[in-house]
Design a protein around this motif. Structure first.
Motif, PDB file in Angstrom:
ATOM      1  N   VAL A   1      43.817  41.294  38.880  1.00  0.00           N
ATOM      2  CA  VAL A   1      43.728  41.300  37.427  1.00  0.00           C
ATOM      3  C   VAL A   1      42.352  40.888  36.922  1.00  0.00           C
ATOM      4  O   VAL A   1      41.805  41.494  35.996  1.00  0.00           O
ATOM      5  CB  VAL A   1      44.828  40.407  36.804  1.00  0.00           C
ATOM      6  CG1 VAL A   1      44.650  40.283  35.293  1.00  0.00           C
ATOM      7  CG2 VAL A   1      46.211  40.963  37.126  1.00  0.00           C
ATOM      8  N   PHE A   2      41.768  39.838  37.524  1.00  0.00           N
ATOM      9  CA  PHE A   2      40.511  39.294  37.016  1.00  0.00           C
ATOM     10  C   PHE A   2      39.310  39.533  37.928  1.00  0.00           C
ATOM     11  O   PHE A   2      38.194  39.166  37.579  1.00  0.00           O
ATOM     12  CB  PHE A   2      40.652  37.785  36.765  1.00  0.00           C
ATOM     13  CG  PHE A   2      41.685  37.465  35.724  1.00  0.00           C
ATOM     14  CD1 PHE A   2      41.457  37.742  34.382  1.00  0.00           C
ATOM     15  CD2 PHE A   2      42.892  36.903  36.090  1.00  0.00           C
ATOM     16  CE1 PHE A   2      42.413  37.452  33.423  1.00  0.00           C
ATOM     17  CE2 PHE A   2      43.856  36.606  35.136  1.00  0.00           C
ATOM     18  CZ  PHE A   2      43.619  36.886  33.799  1.00  0.00           C
ATOM     19  N   GLY A   3      39.536  40.089  39.098  1.00  0.00           N
ATOM     20  CA  GLY A   3      38.438  40.340  40.025  1.00  0.00           C
ATOM     21  C   GLY A   3      37.929  39.107  40.737  1.00  0.00           C
ATOM     22  O   GLY A   3      36.821  39.102  41.267  1.00  0.00           O
ATOM     23  N   TRP A   4      38.731  38.022  40.740  1.00  0.00           N
ATOM     24  CA  TRP A   4      38.324  36.811  41.433  1.00  0.00           C
ATOM     25  C   TRP A   4      38.214  37.071  42.925  1.00  0.00           C
ATOM     26  O   TRP A   4      39.001  37.824  43.495  1.00  0.00           O
ATOM     27  CB  TRP A   4      39.323  35.686  41.187  1.00  0.00           C
ATOM     28  CG  TRP A   4      39.374  35.200  39.775  1.00  0.00           C
ATOM     29  CD1 TRP A   4      38.607  35.608  38.718  1.00  0.00           C
ATOM     30  CD2 TRP A   4      40.259  34.208  39.262  1.00  0.00           C
ATOM     31  NE1 TRP A   4      38.955  34.931  37.582  1.00  0.00           N
ATOM     32  CE2 TRP A   4      39.974  34.059  37.884  1.00  0.00           C
ATOM     33  CE3 TRP A   4      41.262  33.437  39.830  1.00  0.00           C
ATOM     34  CZ2 TRP A   4      40.646  33.170  37.075  1.00  0.00           C
ATOM     35  CZ3 TRP A   4      41.930  32.535  39.014  1.00  0.00           C
ATOM     36  CH2 TRP A   4      41.629  32.405  37.649  1.00  0.00           C
ATOM     37  N   LYS A   5      37.238  36.442  43.553  1.00  0.00           N
ATOM     38  CA  LYS A   5      37.077  36.541  45.007  1.00  0.00           C
ATOM     39  C   LYS A   5      37.912  35.442  45.651  1.00  0.00           C
ATOM     40  O   LYS A   5      37.803  34.273  45.286  1.00  0.00           O
ATOM     41  CB  LYS A   5      35.610  36.407  45.389  1.00  0.00           C
ATOM     42  CG  LYS A   5      34.794  37.583  44.899  1.00  0.00           C
ATOM     43  CD  LYS A   5      33.364  37.499  45.383  1.00  0.00           C
ATOM     44  CE  LYS A   5      32.649  38.778  44.999  1.00  0.00           C
ATOM     45  NZ  LYS A   5      31.617  38.642  44.061  1.00  0.00           N
TER      46      LYS A   5
ATOM     47  N   GLU B   1      29.856  34.848  38.912  1.00  0.00           N
ATOM     48  CA  GLU B   1      28.516  34.390  39.239  1.00  0.00           C
ATOM     49  C   GLU B   1      28.260  33.032  38.589  1.00  0.00           C
ATOM     50  O   GLU B   1      28.516  32.846  37.400  1.00  0.00           O
ATOM     51  CB  GLU B   1      27.488  35.404  38.746  1.00  0.00           C
ATOM     52  CG  GLU B   1      27.645  36.770  39.405  1.00  0.00           C
ATOM     53  CD  GLU B   1      26.767  37.816  38.749  1.00  0.00           C
ATOM     54  OE1 GLU B   1      25.806  37.450  38.053  1.00  0.00           O
ATOM     55  OE2 GLU B   1      27.059  38.999  38.949  1.00  0.00           O
ATOM     56  N   GLU B   2      27.729  32.097  39.364  1.00  0.00           N
ATOM     57  CA  GLU B   2      27.521  30.738  38.852  1.00  0.00           C
ATOM     58  C   GLU B   2      26.505  30.683  37.717  1.00  0.00           C
ATOM     59  O   GLU B   2      26.608  29.835  36.854  1.00  0.00           O
ATOM     60  CB  GLU B   2      27.127  29.807  39.995  1.00  0.00           C
ATOM     61  CG  GLU B   2      28.268  29.654  40.983  1.00  0.00           C
ATOM     62  CD  GLU B   2      28.174  28.402  41.807  1.00  0.00           C
ATOM     63  OE1 GLU B   2      27.450  27.485  41.414  1.00  0.00           O
ATOM     64  OE2 GLU B   2      28.850  28.363  42.840  1.00  0.00           O
ATOM     65  N   GLU B   3      25.538  31.616  37.698  1.00  0.00           N
ATOM     66  CA  GLU B   3      24.530  31.611  36.634  1.00  0.00           C
ATOM     67  C   GLU B   3      25.159  31.848  35.268  1.00  0.00           C
ATOM     68  O   GLU B   3      24.621  31.458  34.244  1.00  0.00           O
ATOM     69  CB  GLU B   3      23.467  32.709  36.836  1.00  0.00           C
ATOM     70  CG  GLU B   3      22.817  32.803  38.181  1.00  0.00           C
ATOM     71  CD  GLU B   3      23.650  33.549  39.207  1.00  0.00           C
ATOM     72  OE1 GLU B   3      24.007  34.727  39.010  1.00  0.00           O
ATOM     73  OE2 GLU B   3      23.934  32.938  40.235  1.00  0.00           O
ATOM     74  N   LYS B   4      26.306  32.519  35.243  1.00  0.00           N
ATOM     75  CA  LYS B   4      26.962  32.849  33.976  1.00  0.00           C
ATOM     76  C   LYS B   4      27.964  31.784  33.551  1.00  0.00           C
ATOM     77  O   LYS B   4      28.674  31.959  32.579  1.00  0.00           O
ATOM     78  CB  LYS B   4      27.660  34.202  34.091  1.00  0.00           C
ATOM     79  CG  LYS B   4      26.707  35.359  34.270  1.00  0.00           C
ATOM     80  CD  LYS B   4      27.432  36.671  34.262  1.00  0.00           C
ATOM     81  CE  LYS B   4      26.457  37.824  34.391  1.00  0.00           C
ATOM     82  NZ  LYS B   4      27.129  39.118  34.329  1.00  0.00           N
TER      83      LYS B   4
END
Length: 117
Positions: A24-28, A43-46
């Protein structure tokens, strides 16, 4: 100051939950370790917070808890108890950190993490 560093989703079907959030959310979703599937939400930068999904124990079979990083888990546990918290799981030792679970005076559960230095 305690910083929220993660979340933990407790489920009686963690494999199914991991698949759901991935689809659903594309989580790894990482391979499980200690019946715990680490989750990267982006991504941690976001910004955002990473966490994991675990098979919920008998005292917390399903739900979500935040994980708060502290400098001294022993000091925070003591202070939390003095301020009305209940200890659900005493300090546990893992390879890289210590972990404990508490419930605040209003019934909200949370985890404490102290990284080993």
């Amino acid at each position: 100051m305690g910083k929220v560093v993660g979340f933990e989703l407790s489920s009686q079907e963690p494999e199914k939950a991991a698949e759901f959030y991935q689809n659903v959310f594309g989580w790894k979703v990482a391979e499980p370790r200690w019946d715990y599937w680490a989750i990267s939400t982006g991504e941690e930068e976001k910004g955002g917070i990473n966490g994991g999904i675990g098979k919920g124990p008998h005292d917390y079979p399903h739900g979500t808890r935040i994980q708060i990083e502290v400098d001294s888990i022993d000091d925070v546990i003591s202070n939390a108890k003095e301020n009305g918290a209940m200890i659900v799981r005493e300090k546990m030792e893992f390879e890289e950190f210590y972990l404990a679970y508490l419930v605040d005076p209003t019934g909200v559960g949370f985890g404490l993490i102290e990284n080993k230095k």
